[in-house]
Enzyme design. Structure first.
Site, PDB file in Angstrom:
ATOM      1  N   LYS A  77     -18.607  14.915  70.836  1.00  0.00           N
ATOM      2  CA  LYS A  77     -19.178  13.813  71.620  1.00  0.00           C
ATOM      3  C   LYS A  77     -18.157  13.194  72.586  1.00  0.00           C
ATOM      4  O   LYS A  77     -18.508  12.798  73.690  1.00  0.00           O
ATOM      5  CB  LYS A  77     -19.682  12.716  70.683  1.00  0.00           C
ATOM      6  CG  LYS A  77     -20.991  13.032  69.991  1.00  0.00           C
ATOM      7  CD  LYS A  77     -21.227  12.000  68.908  1.00  0.00           C
ATOM      8  CE  LYS A  77     -22.634  11.549  68.867  1.00  0.00           C
ATOM      9  NZ  LYS A  77     -22.888  10.493  67.900  1.00  0.00           N
ATOM     10  N   ASP A 113     -27.090   6.612  71.649  1.00  0.00           N
ATOM     11  CA  ASP A 113     -26.849   5.925  70.363  1.00  0.00           C
ATOM     12  C   ASP A 113     -27.010   4.408  70.485  1.00  0.00           C
ATOM     13  O   ASP A 113     -27.558   3.760  69.581  1.00  0.00           O
ATOM     14  CB  ASP A 113     -25.434   6.231  69.843  1.00  0.00           C
ATOM     15  CG  ASP A 113     -25.361   7.585  69.151  1.00  0.00           C
ATOM     16  OD1 ASP A 113     -26.409   8.083  68.690  1.00  0.00           O
ATOM     17  OD2 ASP A 113     -24.249   8.146  69.062  1.00  0.00           O
ATOM     18  N   GLY A 139     -16.928   6.364  67.175  1.00  0.00           N
ATOM     19  CA  GLY A 139     -17.800   6.787  68.271  1.00  0.00           C
ATOM     20  C   GLY A 139     -19.116   6.020  68.306  1.00  0.00           C
ATOM     21  O   GLY A 139     -19.537   5.539  69.370  1.00  0.00           O
ATOM     22  N   ASN A 158     -12.327  -3.729  62.265  1.00  0.00           N
ATOM     23  CA  ASN A 158     -12.053  -2.327  61.938  1.00  0.00           C
ATOM     24  C   ASN A 158     -10.762  -2.216  61.131  1.00  0.00           C
ATOM     25  O   ASN A 158      -9.830  -2.983  61.323  1.00  0.00           O
ATOM     26  CB  ASN A 158     -11.933  -1.481  63.209  1.00  0.00           C
ATOM     27  CG  ASN A 158     -12.009   0.001  62.906  1.00  0.00           C
ATOM     28  OD1 ASN A 158     -12.941   0.453  62.228  1.00  0.00           O
ATOM     29  ND2 ASN A 158     -11.040   0.778  63.367  1.00  0.00           N
ATOM     30  N   ARG A 159     -10.779  -1.235  60.213  1.00  0.00           N
ATOM     31  CA  ARG A 159      -9.603  -0.984  59.373  1.00  0.00           C
ATOM     32  C   ARG A 159      -8.362  -0.777  60.242  1.00  0.00           C
ATOM     33  O   ARG A 159      -7.316  -1.366  60.006  1.00  0.00           O
ATOM     34  CB  ARG A 159      -9.895   0.264  58.518  1.00  0.00           C
ATOM     35  CG  ARG A 159      -8.780   0.701  57.627  1.00  0.00           C
ATOM     36  CD  ARG A 159      -9.222   1.861  56.790  1.00  0.00           C
ATOM     37  NE  ARG A 159      -9.572   3.043  57.585  1.00  0.00           N
ATOM     38  CZ  ARG A 159      -9.957   4.206  57.093  1.00  0.00           C
ATOM     39  NH1 ARG A 159     -10.081   4.349  55.784  1.00  0.00           N
ATOM     40  NH2 ARG A 159     -10.247   5.227  57.882  1.00  0.00           N
ATOM     41  N   GLU A 162      -6.052  -1.613  66.022  1.00  0.00           N
ATOM     42  CA  GLU A 162      -5.868  -1.218  67.435  1.00  0.00           C
ATOM     43  C   GLU A 162      -7.184  -0.699  68.015  1.00  0.00           C
ATOM     44  O   GLU A 162      -7.498  -0.931  69.189  1.00  0.00           O
ATOM     45  CB  GLU A 162      -4.802  -0.113  67.583  1.00  0.00           C
ATOM     46  CG  GLU A 162      -3.387  -0.509  67.178  1.00  0.00           C
ATOM     47  CD  GLU A 162      -3.181  -0.590  65.671  1.00  0.00           C
ATOM     48  OE1 GLU A 162      -3.919   0.100  64.926  1.00  0.00           O
ATOM     49  OE2 GLU A 162      -2.307  -1.364  65.247  1.00  0.00           O
ATOM     50  N   ILE A 221     -25.924   1.827  59.748  1.00  0.00           N
ATOM     51  CA  ILE A 221     -26.280   2.999  60.563  1.00  0.00           C
ATOM     52  C   ILE A 221     -26.179   4.305  59.781  1.00  0.00           C
ATOM     53  O   ILE A 221     -26.642   5.346  60.229  1.00  0.00           O
ATOM     54  CB  ILE A 221     -25.477   3.073  61.885  1.00  0.00           C
ATOM     55  CG1 ILE A 221     -24.045   3.545  61.690  1.00  0.00           C
ATOM     56  CG2 ILE A 221     -25.520   1.758  62.637  1.00  0.00           C
ATOM     57  CD1 ILE A 221     -23.423   4.053  62.987  1.00  0.00           C
TER      58      ILE A 221
HETATM   59  P1  NAP Z   1     -16.109   8.001  63.453  1.00  0.00           P
HETATM   60  O1  NAP Z   1     -15.943   8.018  64.929  1.00  0.00           O
HETATM   61  O2  NAP Z   1     -15.354   8.961  62.619  1.00  0.00           O
HETATM   62  O3  NAP Z   1     -15.722   6.497  62.954  1.00  0.00           O
HETATM   63  C1  NAP Z   1     -15.654   6.178  61.577  1.00  0.00           C
HETATM   64  C2  NAP Z   1     -15.447   4.678  61.409  1.00  0.00           C
HETATM   65  O4  NAP Z   1     -15.498   4.389  59.997  1.00  0.00           O
HETATM   66  C3  NAP Z   1     -14.068   4.181  61.894  1.00  0.00           C
HETATM   67  O5  NAP Z   1     -14.200   2.884  62.408  1.00  0.00           O
HETATM   68  C4  NAP Z   1     -13.246   4.168  60.581  1.00  0.00           C
HETATM   69  O6  NAP Z   1     -12.174   3.255  60.599  1.00  0.00           O
HETATM   70  C5  NAP Z   1     -14.309   3.688  59.612  1.00  0.00           C
HETATM   71  N1  NAP Z   1     -13.985   4.026  58.230  1.00  0.00           N
HETATM   72  C6  NAP Z   1     -14.067   5.252  57.642  1.00  0.00           C
HETATM   73  N2  NAP Z   1     -13.696   5.162  56.330  1.00  0.00           N
HETATM   74  C7  NAP Z   1     -13.392   3.850  56.107  1.00  0.00           C
HETATM   75  C8  NAP Z   1     -12.955   3.134  54.968  1.00  0.00           C
HETATM   76  N3  NAP Z   1     -12.776   3.735  53.796  1.00  0.00           N
HETATM   77  N4  NAP Z   1     -12.746   1.803  55.072  1.00  0.00           N
HETATM   78  C9  NAP Z   1     -12.940   1.178  56.274  1.00  0.00           C
HETATM   79  N5  NAP Z   1     -13.352   1.799  57.402  1.00  0.00           N
HETATM   80  C10 NAP Z   1     -13.581   3.129  57.317  1.00  0.00           C
HETATM   81  O7  NAP Z   1     -17.632   8.176  63.037  1.00  0.00           O
HETATM   82  P2  NAP Z   1     -18.954   7.789  63.882  1.00  0.00           P
HETATM   83  O8  NAP Z   1     -19.368   8.938  64.702  1.00  0.00           O
HETATM   84  O9  NAP Z   1     -18.744   6.484  64.531  1.00  0.00           O
HETATM   85  O10 NAP Z   1     -20.033   7.676  62.689  1.00  0.00           O
HETATM   86  C11 NAP Z   1     -19.942   6.638  61.722  1.00  0.00           C
HETATM   87  C12 NAP Z   1     -21.142   6.749  60.765  1.00  0.00           C
HETATM   88  O11 NAP Z   1     -22.332   6.508  61.498  1.00  0.00           O
HETATM   89  C13 NAP Z   1     -21.321   8.150  60.139  1.00  0.00           C
HETATM   90  O12 NAP Z   1     -21.744   7.970  58.799  1.00  0.00           O
HETATM   91  C14 NAP Z   1     -22.435   8.768  60.956  1.00  0.00           C
HETATM   92  O13 NAP Z   1     -23.211   9.700  60.207  1.00  0.00           O
HETATM   93  C15 NAP Z   1     -23.275   7.537  61.278  1.00  0.00           C
HETATM   94  N6  NAP Z   1     -24.055   7.676  62.520  1.00  0.00           N
HETATM   95  C16 NAP Z   1     -25.369   7.392  62.448  1.00  0.00           C
HETATM   96  C17 NAP Z   1     -26.148   7.478  63.593  1.00  0.00           C
HETATM   97  C18 NAP Z   1     -27.612   7.170  63.502  1.00  0.00           C
HETATM   98  O14 NAP Z   1     -28.349   7.533  64.426  1.00  0.00           O
HETATM   99  N7  NAP Z   1     -28.062   6.506  62.463  1.00  0.00           N
HETATM  100  C19 NAP Z   1     -25.578   7.870  64.823  1.00  0.00           C
HETATM  101  C20 NAP Z   1     -24.203   8.135  64.862  1.00  0.00           C
HETATM  102  C21 NAP Z   1     -23.448   8.030  63.692  1.00  0.00           C
HETATM  103  P3  NAP Z   1     -10.734   3.694  61.213  1.00  0.00           P
HETATM  104  O15 NAP Z   1     -10.865   3.572  62.689  1.00  0.00           O
HETATM  105  O16 NAP Z   1      -9.796   2.706  60.616  1.00  0.00           O
HETATM  106  O17 NAP Z   1     -10.483   5.098  60.739  1.00  0.00           O
END
Ligand code: NAP
Length: 280
Positions: A77, A113, A139, A158-159, A162, A221
């Site tokens: 993405k 999104d 993302g 956010n964890r 930055e 989400i």
């Molecule tokens: P991503 O870019 O990998 O971001 C993950 C986020 O989660 C980051 O902010 C990360 O923090 C945080 N995180 C992960 N583990 C953590 C923990 N143990 N404690 C605190 N924060 C934590 O992923 P993404 O694409 O944004 O997707 C995030 C979620 O949304 C996924 O589960 C995905 O399946 C879901 N999603 C759903 C939809 C929908 O249509 N419903 C669409 C897109 C995504 P750091 O920055 O500190 O690592």
């Protein structure tokens, strides 16, 4: 004859092909949802999944094959824009694209999104002028911040602080996710959104249940499981809860609209998705 047999029988050499590219792609709900929509709206098209290793080469192949549109999922993405001819409004700022349409040979990228999250919320509650707290700065969070900061006051925790600070360019205030900040920010919020991946394990939540109050709307989400621990806790506290499948439905609805011009029925799409989730 099954519905799938019927869907295949309607295709011919002039049928359009749509796709999902990513790695992995096999757990996605998009193929079943879009194929059912093509069938329902009597459109001669099919939606396939392509597990991609080399993004640049795959885009070249899709141009050669005249693929009419595709969705983009992890891990592409954020990196796909440079292989496209144009990026639609918002996509450049968000820096992440999930939908591409082929307009007379030109590949144009969109991000649906943010729209998906906005419409999921608006289905159940008013967002205008609200204080919105978002957990996560990945993302999905970027797209949500971009969209929702047009309507309310958005704070991101956010964890990795930055990354939260970086979202200030999209109109949010960014802070570190810790218990102190979470408790303080939740006190002043109308809507809480979990945009982290925490919750995919059924027993994990970033929010202690004691921080939840009944006047809060809680939107997670994460859509697998549909009822995360956060949503379960929030429901028990009397909050309005919204699950991540609604966002998935509305972002897919927007992709389908971009490709076909048709506004699909979200309730039908959700029924299809729920049926599939029961089988997984
Ligand atoms: P991503 O870019 O990998 O971001 C993950 C986020 O989660 C980051 O902010 C990360 O923090 C945080 N995180 C992960 N583990 C953590 C923990 N143990 N404690 C605190 N924060 C934590 O992923 P993404 O694409 O944004 O997707 C995030 C979620 O949304 C996924 O589960 C995905 O399946 C879901 N999603 C759903 C939809 C929908 O249509 N419903 C669409 C897109 C995504 P750091 O920055 O500190 O690592």
């Amino acid at each position: 004859m099954s519905e799938i047999d019927n869907e295949m029988r309607r295709l011919d050499k002039k049928s359009n092909v749509f796709a999902l590219i990513g790695n992995p792609v096999k757990y996605s709900l998009s193929p079943i949802i879009h194929n059912k929509l093509f069938y329902k709206h009597d459109i001669k098209a099919t939606y396939i999944t392509l597990e991609v290793e080399d993004l640049e080469r795959s885009i070249q192949d899709m141009r050669m094959l005249d693929i009419k549109g595709f969705n983009v999922t992890m891990p592409y993405k954020d990196g796909i824009a440079k292989y496209l001819d144009e990026v639609a409004e918002g996509g450049e700022k968000i820096g992440s694209l999930n939908t591409v349409v082929n307009e007379d040979g030109e590949f144009i990228g969109h991000n649906t999104d943010g729209f998906g999250a906005r419409e999921a919320l608006r289905r159940f509650t008013d967002i205008e002028g609200k204080d919105i707290l978002i957990l996560g700065a990945g993302g999905a969070a970027k797209a949500i911040v971009y969209e929702l900061s047009k309507y309310g006051e958005v704070t991101v925790l956010n964890r990795t602080v930055e990354k939260a600070k970086k979202l200030e360019r999209l109109g949010a205030e960014g802070k570190e996710l810790n218990e102190h900040n979470l408790e303080r920010e939740m006190r002043g919020s109308d809507i809480l959104i979990n945009a982290t991946s925490v919750g995919m394990n059924e027993e994990e939540s970033l929010v202690p249940s004691g921080f939840l109050r009944s006047r809060l709307t809680v939107f997670d989400i994460v859509y697998h499981p549909i009822e995360t621990k956060l949503l379960r806790d929030a429901r028990e506290k009397g909050c309005l809860v919204i699950d991540g499948l609604w966002m998935l439905i509305y972002q897919g609805l927007k992709s389908f609209k971009i490709w076909t011009g048709i506004r699909a029925d979200p309730d039908y799409m959700r029924k299809v998705a729920l049926r599939r989730l029961k089988d997984v």
